[in-house]
Scaffold this active site. Structure first.
Site, short mmCIF file in Angstrom:
data_model
loop_
_atom_site.label_atom_id
_atom_site.label_comp_id
_atom_site.label_asym_id
_atom_site.label_seq_id
_atom_site.Cartn_x
_atom_site.Cartn_y
_atom_site.Cartn_z
N SER A 1 0.82 -1.22 0.00
CA SER A 1 0.00 0.00 0.00
C SER A 1 0.85 1.26 0.00
O SER A 1 0.32 2.36 -0.06
CB SER A 1 -0.90 0.03 1.24
OG SER A 1 -1.58 -1.19 1.36
N GLU B 1 3.09 -1.34 14.83
CA GLU B 1 3.71 -0.03 14.55
C GLU B 1 4.59 0.45 15.70
O GLU B 1 5.62 1.09 15.48
CB GLU B 1 2.62 1.00 14.24
CG GLU B 1 1.82 0.71 12.97
CD GLU B 1 0.69 -0.30 13.18
OE1 GLU B 1 0.45 -0.70 14.35
OE2 GLU B 1 0.06 -0.71 12.19
#
Lengths: 322, 281
Positions: free
Chosen positions: A44, A65
């Site tokens: 992406s 993350e």
């Protein structure tokens, strides 16, 4: 990467994410110390080719993350030049404390790259919108915050950021078929804003996707006999104070335009700068409301939220005639 | 260092923990510093490869104190190892000092990272160990993680990536004292099977008595066979000061003069008991 009107058009079609991946790919050979990370969003983020071309320079952290930023910090500490990306809220907010501790506090050389900043994620909805990210990132000491105006500027920024020592938050706004601001090469310097259009009545200061909309708004205002300057304030922190001093010296009203919550972004940064000066300059902040919004396609939302050129021009006109 | 020297190193550290805690005149994290002391003695007395005269030596082993509130057990180790001077050590919690209640990165003082927010250090250690692999650097990375700290999800994100990357140059020591700020781990967030958890995440796990110097040394020496290594050190919070052991009010507390003197006396008694017990070496 060579910047021509042709490449500008090609990159605009790809959009900022795809161009980010291309730009990183293009600089990889020049930076032996480069490491690129993603949190399961390589595809992406335009990083597929990078991943296959430079497998040794790529690390996928998985959907994690917080750990990605911590690992990026460890790599940076050992001399790597790290770009770590994810969707805006997941990097700027979910990992905000890691950015604060590992990047801000220790000043480690990591570029945290937010793709899909603002409301460009469309029907994916508010969970995926990055509308509070600048407020959070701007508040972290030592962090430079930059948002490029179009796909050409994404390229310029990636090239500059790769040679920039220190932690940075890069905010990519806009979608595929991104409006074009730049068709030729130009001088880009982190921390130095760009005067795109000169006018006598009002100064529009914009960042990211709103630079193009502000330029268009200035055209519409010109039709109404209002002459507007447009500044591309790609670096939101630190602000280009020299430029602001020039603007203040002229004494004209300022309108800030951003695809971000009205709380804590570019408008806030400018207001924070203006307020203690007591210079009496009027300032209108055109930004997203402090709200979760109804979603739709990107153009629909820009219109609904008053961030398209027509709305910006109307707001400017009302503001100036008050 | 030999066994008696390591034992003495740990004893001195415990004394220093009490000293600087008392002299700071403030509440400090005492319990969890005392629990990690034997591990730290082995690390800084035997395991870590460093040059006290050149704390930035590129090939030094890296140590990251992920449980950042454990600094009272960290600064005395840096002092004992000769990396920081007594003069610097004595600045603990003075206004403007470099040595405060959570470590602040300062490579000249042997402090590799800023910590304090939990669950961060282990991620950074993974990044450092991975960098060492990529650069074919010979150093090893160690991180000390609190058991309470493993409540943080990011610890397990790091654990997953470390085994995925086969980081056999990374060792995490879990200071498994089974208590945290609000009390026993089993009451706050049940974590009774630490070793199994790390094993399930793909680590080579060794469980030891975290106060048995020889066992700790052996655990550090064990070859993890292509995996990151977790040493689950079963420890006692407040170890060495009888009235602190098992009393979680000493997680973060202020030593009055009376308490300080009692603690030093208890520590001396504990040391005597240890030598009286003879050589369990």
């Amino acid at each position: 990467m060579e910047i021509t009107s042709k490449s500008a058009r090609q990159w605009a079609r790809l959009g900022p994410r795809g161009v980010y991946g291309q730009a990183i790919l293009a600089i990889a050979d020049k930076h032996d110390d480069l490491m690129v990370m993603s949190a399961d969003l390589a595809s992406s983020s335009g990083l597929e080719r990078f991943r296959t071309t430079y497998p040794d320079k790529f690390l996928n952290a998985g959907i994690a993350e917080q750990n990605m930023i911590g690992v990026a910090a460890g790599l940076a500490k050992e001399g790597y030049n790290v770009f770590a990306s994810s969707f805006s809220p997941f990097i700027a907010m979910r990992a905000s404390e890691q950015i604060r501790m590992n990047l801000g506090y220790m000043e480690l050389n990591v570029k945290a790259v937010a793709i899909g900043g603002g409301i460009s994620m469309g029907f994916l909805g508010n969970s995926h919108f990055g509308i509070e990210d600048m407020a959070v990132m701007r508040a972290i000491p030592n962090l430079t915050v930059v948002s490029p105006a179009d796909c050409v500027e994404v390229v310029k920024l990636v090239e500059s950021a790769a040679s920039f020592k220190g932690p940075m938050y890069i905010r990519l706004t806009g979608t595929a078929n991104c409006p074009i601001v730049y068709t030729d090469d130009y001088e880009f310097e982190i921390g130095k804003s760009i005067l795109l259009r000169e006018g006598a009545d009002v100064t529009l200061i914009a960042c990211g996707s709103m630079v193009y909309q502000s330029l268009q708004a200035a055209e519409l205002l010109a039709e109404q006999g209002i002459s507007a300057s447009v500044i591309n304030m790609h670096t939101i922190k630190p602000l280009d104070e020299a430029r602001l001093q020039e603007i203040i010296a002229k004494g004209r009203p300022i309108i800030t335009v951003e695809e971000h919550s009205k709380i804590g972004g570019l408008g806030s940064a400018i207001a924070e700068y203006l307020s203690p000066l007591g210079c009496g300059i009027r300032h209108l902040s055109v930004a997203l409301p402090d709200a979760y919004i109804k979603t739709g396609d990107y153009d629909y939302m820009l219109g609904e939220q008053g961030l398209d050129a027509k709305s910006i021009a109307q707001k400017a006109e009302t503001f100036l005639t008050k | 260092m030999s066994y008696p020297e390591l034992t003495e190193f740990a004893r001195t550290m415990r004394q220093k923990i009490l000293d600087i805690s008392y002299h700071s005149g403030t509440s400090t994290h005492i319990g969890g510093a005392l629990s990690m002391t034997d591990v730290m003695a082995v690390l800084y007395g035997k395991v870590l490869n460093f040059d006290a005269q050149d704390p930035r030596w590129p090939e030094r082993d890296r140590f990251i104190l992920s449980k950042g509130h454990g600094v009272l057990g960290f600064y005395p180790a840096l002092l004992g190892a000769g990396i920081i001077s007594q003069e610097v050590f004595d600045t603990f919690q003075q206004n403007g000092s470099d040595l405060i209640a959570h470590p602040v990165m300062n490579l000249d003082l042997g402090i590799e990272s800023s910590n304090g927010s939990l669950g961060h250090g282990i991620s950074m250690a993974v990044g450092i160990a991975f960098a060492a692999k990529k650069q074919a650097k010979p150093f090893h990375t160690y991180t000390l993680v609190g058991d309470g700290e493993t409540n943080e999800g990011s610890v397990w994100e790091a654990a997953m990536l470390a085994s995925h990357l086969k980081l056999d140059n990374l060792t995490a020591i879990i200071d498994y004292n089974k208590q945290q700020n609000d009390g026993f781990g089993k009451d706050v967030l049940h974590i009774d099977n630490m070793a199994e958890r790390f094993r399930a995440f793909g680590w080579h796990v060794i469980e030891v008595d975290g106060h048995d110097i020889d066992a700790i040394v052996e655990a550090f020496e064990e070859d993890p066979l292509n995996k990151p290594k977790a040493i689950v050190a079963n420890t006692i919070k407040g170890k060495g000061v009888s009235f602190m052991e098992g009393d979680n009010s000493w997680h973060h507390n202020r030593l009055t003069k009376t308490n300080y003197e009692a603690a030093v006396a208890a520590l001396n008694n504990s040391n005597n008991e240890r030598s009286d017990n003879g050589n369990n070496v």
